[in-house]
Each structure stands twice: as structure tokens, then as C-alpha cells.
Scaffold this motif. Sequence first.
Motif, PDB file in Angstrom:
ATOM      1  N   GLY A   1      19.692  62.444  -5.413  1.00  0.00           N
ATOM      2  CA  GLY A   1      18.417  63.099  -5.689  1.00  0.00           C
ATOM      3  C   GLY A   1      18.581  64.434  -6.389  1.00  0.00           C
ATOM      4  N   LYS A   2      17.458  65.044  -6.705  1.00  0.00           N
ATOM      5  CA  LYS A   2      17.453  66.324  -7.404  1.00  0.00           C
ATOM      6  C   LYS A   2      17.360  67.495  -6.420  1.00  0.00           C
ATOM      7  CE  LYS A   2      17.463  64.440 -11.498  1.00  0.00           C
ATOM      8  NZ  LYS A   2      18.697  64.528 -12.349  1.00  0.00           N
ATOM      9  N   LEU A   3      18.020  68.569  -6.776  1.00  0.00           N
ATOM     10  CA  LEU A   3      17.919  69.824  -6.018  1.00  0.00           C
ATOM     11  C   LEU A   3      17.143  70.813  -6.874  1.00  0.00           C
ATOM     12  CD1 LEU A   3      18.676  71.718  -3.666  1.00  0.00           C
ATOM     13  CD2 LEU A   3      20.784  72.265  -4.919  1.00  0.00           C
ATOM     14  N   ALA A   4      15.988  71.247  -6.398  1.00  0.00           N
ATOM     15  CA  ALA A   4      15.130  72.153  -7.170  1.00  0.00           C
ATOM     16  C   ALA A   4      15.443  73.607  -6.855  1.00  0.00           C
ATOM     17  CB  ALA A   4      13.660  71.855  -6.874  1.00  0.00           C
ATOM     18  N   LEU A   5      15.551  74.393  -7.903  1.00  0.00           N
ATOM     19  CA  LEU A   5      15.740  75.840  -7.785  1.00  0.00           C
ATOM     20  C   LEU A   5      14.808  76.523  -8.776  1.00  0.00           C
ATOM     21  CD1 LEU A   5      19.641  76.327  -7.957  1.00  0.00           C
ATOM     22  CD2 LEU A   5      18.272  75.853  -5.923  1.00  0.00           C
ATOM     23  N   ALA A   6      14.354  77.711  -8.444  1.00  0.00           N
ATOM     24  CA  ALA A   6      13.767  78.559  -9.474  1.00  0.00           C
ATOM     25  C   ALA A   6      14.884  78.892 -10.454  1.00  0.00           C
ATOM     26  CB  ALA A   6      13.194  79.819  -8.840  1.00  0.00           C
ATOM     27  N   ASN A   7      14.530  79.158 -11.694  1.00  0.00           N
ATOM     28  CA  ASN A   7      15.515  79.398 -12.754  1.00  0.00           C
ATOM     29  C   ASN A   7      16.588  80.402 -12.296  1.00  0.00           C
ATOM     30  OD1 ASN A   7      16.954  80.038 -15.040  1.00  0.00           O
ATOM     31  ND2 ASN A   7      15.183  80.426 -16.323  1.00  0.00           N
ATOM     32  N   PRO A   8      17.835  79.937 -12.096  1.00  0.00           N
ATOM     33  CA  PRO A   8      18.875  80.829 -11.566  1.00  0.00           C
ATOM     34  C   PRO A   8      19.375  81.875 -12.559  1.00  0.00           C
ATOM     35  CG  PRO A   8      19.800  78.693 -12.089  1.00  0.00           C
ATOM     36  CD  PRO A   8      18.321  78.569 -12.278  1.00  0.00           C
ATOM     37  N   ASP A   9      18.911  81.782 -13.804  1.00  0.00           N
ATOM     38  CA  ASP A   9      19.306  82.777 -14.806  1.00  0.00           C
ATOM     39  C   ASP A   9      18.321  83.937 -14.897  1.00  0.00           C
ATOM     40  OD1 ASP A   9      21.607  81.343 -15.603  1.00  0.00           O
ATOM     41  OD2 ASP A   9      20.393  80.067 -16.906  1.00  0.00           O
ATOM     42  N   ALA A  10      17.148  83.787 -14.258  1.00  0.00           N
ATOM     43  CA  ALA A  10      16.139  84.830 -14.426  1.00  0.00           C
ATOM     44  C   ALA A  10      15.272  85.067 -13.199  1.00  0.00           C
ATOM     45  CB  ALA A  10      15.227  84.477 -15.610  1.00  0.00           C
ATOM     46  N   VAL A  11      14.854  84.016 -12.508  1.00  0.00           N
ATOM     47  CA  VAL A  11      13.913  84.158 -11.392  1.00  0.00           C
ATOM     48  C   VAL A  11      14.682  84.539 -10.118  1.00  0.00           C
ATOM     49  CG1 VAL A  11      12.123  83.030 -10.025  1.00  0.00           C
ATOM     50  CG2 VAL A  11      12.394  82.463 -12.454  1.00  0.00           C
ATOM     51  N   PRO A  12      14.252  85.581  -9.410  1.00  0.00           N
ATOM     52  CA  PRO A  12      14.995  86.051  -8.238  1.00  0.00           C
ATOM     53  C   PRO A  12      15.359  84.975  -7.224  1.00  0.00           C
ATOM     54  CG  PRO A  12      13.359  87.666  -8.831  1.00  0.00           C
ATOM     55  CD  PRO A  12      13.137  86.492  -9.747  1.00  0.00           C
ATOM     56  N   ALA A  13      14.416  84.105  -6.853  1.00  0.00           N
ATOM     57  CA  ALA A  13      14.726  83.070  -5.860  1.00  0.00           C
ATOM     58  C   ALA A  13      15.869  82.184  -6.332  1.00  0.00           C
ATOM     59  CB  ALA A  13      13.486  82.224  -5.570  1.00  0.00           C
ATOM     60  N   GLY A  14      15.904  81.883  -7.621  1.00  0.00           N
ATOM     61  CA  GLY A  14      16.982  81.073  -8.171  1.00  0.00           C
ATOM     62  C   GLY A  14      18.298  81.821  -8.232  1.00  0.00           C
ATOM     63  N   ILE A  15      18.212  83.106  -8.531  1.00  0.00           N
ATOM     64  CA  ILE A  15      19.425  83.938  -8.569  1.00  0.00           C
ATOM     65  C   ILE A  15      20.062  83.991  -7.186  1.00  0.00           C
ATOM     66  CG2 ILE A  15      20.290  86.284  -8.911  1.00  0.00           C
ATOM     67  CD1 ILE A  15      18.062  86.615 -11.055  1.00  0.00           C
ATOM     68  N   TYR A  16      19.240  84.234  -6.157  1.00  0.00           N
ATOM     69  CA  TYR A  16      19.754  84.257  -4.779  1.00  0.00           C
ATOM     70  C   TYR A  16      20.323  82.886  -4.403  1.00  0.00           C
ATOM     71  CZ  TYR A  16      16.988  88.576  -4.095  1.00  0.00           C
ATOM     72  OH  TYR A  16      16.458  89.846  -4.185  1.00  0.00           O
ATOM     73  N   ALA A  17      19.626  81.812  -4.781  1.00  0.00           N
ATOM     74  CA  ALA A  17      20.056  80.464  -4.412  1.00  0.00           C
ATOM     75  C   ALA A  17      21.398  80.109  -5.056  1.00  0.00           C
ATOM     76  CB  ALA A  17      18.993  79.452  -4.821  1.00  0.00           C
ATOM     77  N   LYS A  18      21.557  80.412  -6.335  1.00  0.00           N
ATOM     78  CA  LYS A  18      22.826  80.119  -7.007  1.00  0.00           C
ATOM     79  C   LYS A  18      23.965  80.895  -6.352  1.00  0.00           C
ATOM     80  CE  LYS A  18      25.170  80.141 -11.493  1.00  0.00           C
ATOM     81  NZ  LYS A  18      25.061  80.406 -12.952  1.00  0.00           N
ATOM     82  N   GLU A  19      23.691  82.143  -6.026  1.00  0.00           N
ATOM     83  CA  GLU A  19      24.698  82.977  -5.360  1.00  0.00           C
ATOM     84  C   GLU A  19      25.111  82.339  -4.032  1.00  0.00           C
ATOM     85  OE1 GLU A  19      25.216  87.671  -4.003  1.00  0.00           O
ATOM     86  OE2 GLU A  19      23.316  86.951  -4.838  1.00  0.00           O
ATOM     87  N   ALA A  20      24.123  81.857  -3.259  1.00  0.00           N
ATOM     88  CA  ALA A  20      24.416  81.241  -1.961  1.00  0.00           C
ATOM     89  C   ALA A  20      25.188  79.936  -2.125  1.00  0.00           C
ATOM     90  CB  ALA A  20      23.116  80.992  -1.209  1.00  0.00           C
ATOM     91  N   LEU A  21      24.772  79.107  -3.070  1.00  0.00           N
ATOM     92  CA  LEU A  21      25.447  77.828  -3.282  1.00  0.00           C
ATOM     93  C   LEU A  21      26.894  78.025  -3.734  1.00  0.00           C
ATOM     94  CD1 LEU A  21      22.541  75.898  -5.048  1.00  0.00           C
ATOM     95  CD2 LEU A  21      23.437  75.459  -2.748  1.00  0.00           C
ATOM     96  N   GLN A  22      27.129  79.021  -4.567  1.00  0.00           N
ATOM     97  CA  GLN A  22      28.494  79.309  -4.999  1.00  0.00           C
ATOM     98  C   GLN A  22      29.321  79.867  -3.853  1.00  0.00           C
ATOM     99  OE1 GLN A  22      27.644  81.888  -8.382  1.00  0.00           O
ATOM    100  NE2 GLN A  22      28.108  80.236  -9.823  1.00  0.00           N
ATOM    101  N   SER A  23      28.717  80.759  -3.086  1.00  0.00           N
ATOM    102  CA  SER A  23      29.425  81.383  -1.975  1.00  0.00           C
ATOM    103  C   SER A  23      29.854  80.354  -0.926  1.00  0.00           C
ATOM    104  CB  SER A  23      28.523  82.440  -1.319  1.00  0.00           C
ATOM    105  OG  SER A  23      29.098  82.952  -0.145  1.00  0.00           O
ATOM    106  N   LEU A  24      28.997  79.356  -0.702  1.00  0.00           N
ATOM    107  CA  LEU A  24      29.268  78.352   0.333  1.00  0.00           C
ATOM    108  C   LEU A  24      30.042  77.145  -0.200  1.00  0.00           C
ATOM    109  CD1 LEU A  24      25.773  78.450   2.053  1.00  0.00           C
ATOM    110  CD2 LEU A  24      27.912  79.363   2.977  1.00  0.00           C
ATOM    111  N   GLY A  25      30.356  77.152  -1.496  1.00  0.00           N
ATOM    112  CA  GLY A  25      31.168  76.093  -2.070  1.00  0.00           C
ATOM    113  C   GLY A  25      30.422  74.827  -2.439  1.00  0.00           C
ATOM    114  N   HIS A  26      29.094  74.907  -2.602  1.00  0.00           N
ATOM    115  CA  HIS A  26      28.307  73.713  -2.932  1.00  0.00           C
ATOM    116  C   HIS A  26      28.005  73.572  -4.424  1.00  0.00           C
ATOM    117  CE1 HIS A  26      27.635  72.781   1.272  1.00  0.00           C
ATOM    118  NE2 HIS A  26      27.166  73.995   1.479  1.00  0.00           N
TER     119      HIS A  26
END
Length: 267
Positions: free
Chosen positions: A139-164
Motif C-alpha cells: 500500500g501507499k504511505l501518505a506524507l505531507a511534502n517532505p521537501d517543504a511542508v513541516p509535517a512531511g519534514i518531521y515525518a521524513k526525519e522520523a522515518l530516517q531516524s528509525l530506519g524505515h
Amino acid sequence: MMRRGTFLFGLSFALSLIIGAPAAKAACEPMTIYAAASTTEAVREIAAQFGIEEACAVTTVFAGSSTLARQIDQGAPAQLFLSANERWMDWLEARGHIAPQNRTSLLTNKLVLIVPKNEDLAPLYLGDPGSLKKRIGDGKLALANPDAVPAGIYAKEALQSLGHWGDVHQQIVTADSVRVALAWVERGEAAAAAVYRTDALISNKVSVAAEFPDTSYSPIAYPLAMLGRAPHPDTERFFAYLKSYEAAEIFAKYGFSRIEDVKEAVR
């Protein structure tokens, strides 16, 4: 003589009423606040309450913080801005739209993973490698734009930090705002989404599958600012109201915490 005396008494009484009457409240200057999409319900309620108390017309505009900041830079008629991160506020300040003394860090939030409500929830621990990939399958994982939108920026940071990130990045679909990512899960168009806790609370169509550890992403901060070098006094009143305990109660109802309250709690 009696008629003349009566007339003079009546005139004197009328003048005393005019002189002693309180001055009519000056008309409030209409204003517009641009606010991060995640604050929609809270800011609308606060603006309505302020409007009633102060007889003031407040227009609210909501979108991703990056979109709003760019619109403000291009001349959008806003008097206040509530961003979902400091980065876009710093950007506007650097471009001369905000005086440093006219901004403050107001709110904080948490990041969670949501899934459609009708799913049979199994425990999900994001600290386990591969757990997110296993959960969303193909399935798809939805994020706000991780290059610009704060929620997406935080989410990308978390996913990278946790190894996902390496496991799921090819399945990510990006949205213009966190509320669009929420809507995709509500409609079953995405298997999961990383959104703010406050977004999950306003929907009865999603469930929280997991909460991202606070240590996996930068502290979430919502700065508030008055725009322009010399804000109108009515804008200053609404700025103060947004920082008041009356507003704090409304923000808390929707799941936000005031940064100063969080700091006070850890002292």
C-alpha cells in the motif's frame, strides 16, 4: 417662567447624559490570519470567540505552511501567520516581513502513524526494523511534502531516524498539506499516513497505529507572528489573545500543548 425653567432643566439633563455616556467602541480593523492546516478547527474557534468578544471580523486561511509563507511573500493580505515550524517563519523574517520582536513560539504537537479505522489493529512498534513495511504491505504511505511542508519534514526525519525510509520511500505519496494526507487514509487511498496527533483526533475514520518516538524527529514548534514592521493595534490585540489562557483552553481541546506550559512542566 416655569416653562423656561423646565426647558433649561431638560436641556441640562440631556447634556449631562451625552457628556456622561461612555464613548462608543471604535470599529475594529478587519484582519486575516494565515495558519497551518493542522490548526484549522482550533484557530477557527478562537477567531470566532475573539470576534464575538471584540466585535472584530477575523478571516482565517489554512494551507501548508510553505504555501502560506510563499503567498505572504508575494503580497497576500495577511496580518498574522501561524506556521507549523520555525523554518518558514525564519524565511519570512529574513525577507523583511516580520520584526523579531513580533513573533513567538506558541504551540507544540506530536507525530503519529494513522491507518483506516476499519482495520483490525495489531500492535506496531516503530522501533522494530521492517515493522512499517510489513504493516503497509504494497500500500501507499501518505506524507505531507517532505521537501517543504513541516509535517512531511518531521515525518521524513522520523522515518530516517528509525530506519524505515529505505524500506518504504518508493511507496510514499506526497500531499500539499497534512490534512490532504489525512483525507487519503480516510478514503482508503493510502494504507497509512504520518500526521500530527491533532489531525488524528479530529477524524472518526482513522486510528492511531503508533506514535513516533519524540527522539526520532526535531521538536515540533508552531511560531506565531504579526506581519509587517508596524502592526495595527487590533492585530496586536488578537496576537495577545492567541497567547491567552482562553485560547490555550481551545488549543488544548484539539490536542495542542503550549510550548511555555511544556517547559514549565519539565522544570
